[in-house]
Design a protein around this motif. Structure first.
Motif, PDB file in Angstrom:
ATOM      1  N   SER A 159     -35.221  -8.547  29.565  1.00 22.92           N
ATOM      2  CA  SER A 159     -33.773  -8.424  29.764  1.00 22.92           C
ATOM      3  C   SER A 159     -33.269  -9.709  30.395  1.00 22.92           C
ATOM      4  CB  SER A 159     -33.458  -7.234  30.659  1.00 22.92           C
ATOM      5  OG  SER A 159     -34.019  -7.434  31.933  1.00 22.92           O
ATOM      6  N   LEU A 160     -31.965  -9.867  30.393  1.00 22.90           N
ATOM      7  CA  LEU A 160     -31.387 -11.093  30.929  1.00 22.90           C
ATOM      8  C   LEU A 160     -31.367 -11.050  32.457  1.00 22.90           C
ATOM      9  CD1 LEU A 160     -28.426 -11.668  28.455  1.00 22.90           C
ATOM     10  CD2 LEU A 160     -30.639 -12.824  28.519  1.00 22.90           C
ATOM     11  N   HIS A 161     -31.650 -12.193  33.060  1.00 23.82           N
ATOM     12  CA  HIS A 161     -31.594 -12.350  34.507  1.00 23.82           C
ATOM     13  C   HIS A 161     -30.156 -12.065  34.982  1.00 23.82           C
ATOM     14  CE1 HIS A 161     -31.721 -14.475  38.381  1.00 23.82           C
ATOM     15  NE2 HIS A 161     -33.037 -14.366  38.302  1.00 23.82           N
ATOM     16  N   PRO A 162     -30.015 -11.436  36.166  1.00 22.01           N
ATOM     17  CA  PRO A 162     -28.654 -11.116  36.625  1.00 22.01           C
ATOM     18  C   PRO A 162     -27.726 -12.339  36.699  1.00 22.01           C
ATOM     19  CG  PRO A 162     -30.306 -10.705  38.343  1.00 22.01           C
ATOM     20  CD  PRO A 162     -31.029 -10.877  37.056  1.00 22.01           C
ATOM     21  N   LEU A 163     -28.283 -13.492  37.044  1.00 24.61           N
ATOM     22  CA  LEU A 163     -27.436 -14.694  37.077  1.00 24.61           C
ATOM     23  C   LEU A 163     -26.932 -15.045  35.677  1.00 24.61           C
ATOM     24  CD1 LEU A 163     -29.173 -17.266  39.479  1.00 24.61           C
ATOM     25  CD2 LEU A 163     -26.869 -16.331  39.692  1.00 24.61           C
ATOM     26  N   THR A 164     -27.812 -14.863  34.689  1.00 27.16           N
ATOM     27  CA  THR A 164     -27.416 -15.135  33.301  1.00 27.16           C
ATOM     28  C   THR A 164     -26.356 -14.136  32.841  1.00 27.16           C
ATOM     29  OG1 THR A 164     -29.662 -15.881  32.908  1.00 27.16           O
ATOM     30  CG2 THR A 164     -28.318 -15.477  30.966  1.00 27.16           C
ATOM     31  N   GLN A 165     -26.549 -12.871  33.227  1.00 28.48           N
ATOM     32  CA  GLN A 165     -25.554 -11.861  32.851  1.00 28.48           C
ATOM     33  C   GLN A 165     -24.187 -12.192  33.454  1.00 28.48           C
ATOM     34  OE1 GLN A 165     -26.731  -7.779  33.508  1.00 28.48           O
ATOM     35  NE2 GLN A 165     -28.881  -8.229  33.111  1.00 28.48           N
ATOM     36  N   MET A 166     -24.228 -12.609  34.730  1.00 35.50           N
ATOM     37  CA  MET A 166     -22.980 -12.950  35.407  1.00 35.50           C
ATOM     38  C   MET A 166     -22.330 -14.147  34.714  1.00 35.50           C
ATOM     39  SD  MET A 166     -20.985 -14.464  37.719  1.00 35.50           S
ATOM     40  CE  MET A 166     -22.016 -15.906  37.717  1.00 35.50           C
ATOM     41  N   LEU A 167     -23.161 -15.146  34.398  1.00 32.87           N
ATOM     42  CA  LEU A 167     -22.649 -16.352  33.747  1.00 32.87           C
ATOM     43  C   LEU A 167     -22.032 -16.022  32.389  1.00 32.87           C
ATOM     44  CD1 LEU A 167     -22.282 -19.380  33.726  1.00 32.87           C
ATOM     45  CD2 LEU A 167     -24.589 -19.610  32.796  1.00 32.87           C
ATOM     46  N   ASP A 168     -22.711 -15.158  31.623  1.00 32.22           N
ATOM     47  CA  ASP A 168     -22.177 -14.778  30.307  1.00 32.22           C
ATOM     48  C   ASP A 168     -20.795 -14.149  30.447  1.00 32.22           C
ATOM     49  OD1 ASP A 168     -24.379 -15.736  29.056  1.00 32.22           O
ATOM     50  OD2 ASP A 168     -25.315 -13.802  28.662  1.00 32.22           O
ATOM     51  N   ARG A 169     -20.655 -13.290  31.457  1.00 27.20           N
ATOM     52  CA  ARG A 169     -19.344 -12.657  31.665  1.00 27.20           C
ATOM     53  C   ARG A 169     -18.299 -13.700  32.011  1.00 27.20           C
ATOM     54  NH1 ARG A 169     -19.241  -7.128  35.127  1.00 27.20           N
ATOM     55  NH2 ARG A 169     -21.435  -6.579  34.887  1.00 27.20           N
TER      56      ARG A 169
END
Ligand code: PHE
Length: 338
Positions: A104-114
């Motif tokens: 799954s995507l790292h939380p930082l990556t998820q935040m960045l995508d948003r």
């Protein structure tokens, strides 16, 4: 009495029906339908038949061909199914399978995508620059005085050749303007480095999202509207946003932005989110001198810039209490964001 062709067809059908393997079936196909096969041979014999016989035999020939062809296809299916059934007979389908491990995507990556998708809706493009930087891009071009404390050896990682690890992503403002004339509308996510004592809210490496907007007649209203819209999209419409006057050498006026929201962890407090301000004319002048032109004439162009703390945003968004979790690589932590 039935016609010879009908007898031939019946013989073919029973042979095909009885074929126990693919080789036998193929041999029957060649024998009856092959180029020199016995049914095909009737096609040649048609020529020598009488006018009366021709239509009768022609019809029989067609029927024989169609039914034998269909029987062969059917037999091939039957043999294939039988073969599969034999192969599967050895497999115990009641045994538990091997689960596919999904990452799954790292939380930082998820935040960045948003964050990227929100800025993209406002027309911002992605820009980037190197982590290892020149002192000029990190400080001089950003109007930072030679004796500014941020340049201190105690605060910044210098390489033996004089370059440094960028202390903020504001370097990408300069690199973007060096490359292209205005108007500019970019965000630049990336790592930044400072000699910080590592604790729950500090790390020697952290992440920022830089933003730069340069156009004619850009105002503080644009800066405020853009960042308020972004923070409301990310944290929810009930989020309060506060602009506090501050100082940065490369923006004038400068602000820090705080947010407060009941929906967020630690929601009763104002949380510092972002540094921002209107691009200092001295920065445009530095860029002009590097470009060797006057593309960024401060009389014609104005702009705003901001630097969001990405780790901070993610901690607030996901309710993460300690910055060190991001880099600890602990699956018990990471799986919570899968
Ligand atoms: N670079 C500043 C920092 O790291 C943040 C900032 C960016 C401030 C852009 C103003 C404009 O603190």
């Amino acid at each position: 009495m039935s016609h010879e062709l009908e007898q031939l067809r019946d013989a073919a059908l029973s042979e095909i029906g009885g074929a126990g393997d693919e080789q036998t079936l193929e041999a029957a196909r060649v024998r009856y339908l092959g180029r020199a096969g016995s049914i095909s041979a009737w096609a040649d014999r048609m020529k020598s038949l009488s006018k009366e016989e021709k239509p009768v035999v022609g019809k029989l020939l067609n029927e024989a061909r169609t039914s034998v062809t269909a029987a062969i296809a059917e037999a091939a299916d039957r043999l294939r199914a039988a073969k599969e059934a034999r192969e599967l007979a050895d497999i115990d389908i009641s045994l538990p399978g091997t689960a596919a491990e999904l990452g799954s995507l790292h939380p930082l990556t998820q935040m960045l995508d948003r964050a990227i998708s929100i800025f993209r809706r406002m027309g911002f493009a992605l820009a980037e620059g190197p982590d290892v930087e020149t002192e000029w891009h990190c400080f001089d071009a950003l109007n930072t005085a030679p004796d500014h404390p941020a340049r201190n050896e105690q605060d910044t990682f210098y390489l033996p050749d004089g370059r440094l690890l960028r202390t903020h992503t504001s370097t990408v403002q300069i690199r973007t303007m060096e490359k292209a004339p205005p108007p500019i509308r970019v965000i630049a996510p990336g790592a930044a480095y400072r000699r910080d004592e590592v604790d729950a809210t500090h790390s020697a490496q952290f992440h920022q999202i830089e933003g730069l907007y340069v156009d004619e007649k850009v105002s503080i209203g644009d800066l405020k509207g853009t960042l308020e819209f972004f923070l409301h999209e990310l944290f929810g419409a009930e989020t309060q946003v506060r602009f506090r006057p501050h100082y940065f050498p490369f923006t004038e006026p400068s602000f820090e932005i705080d947010v407060k929201s009941k929906a967020l962890k630690g929601g009763e407090k104002w949380l510092e989110m972002c540094g921002c301000g209107m691009v200092h004319p001295a920065v445009f002048e530095q860029v002009n001198s590097a470009r060797g032109d006057t593309a960024y004439d401060p009389k014609k162009w104005s702009g705003f810039a901001f630097g969001l703390g990405m780790d901070r945003l993610a901690m607030i968004l996901f309710g993460i209490p300690d910055l060190r979790y991001f880099a600890a690589n602990d699956l018990r932590f990471l799986r919570q964001f899968a």
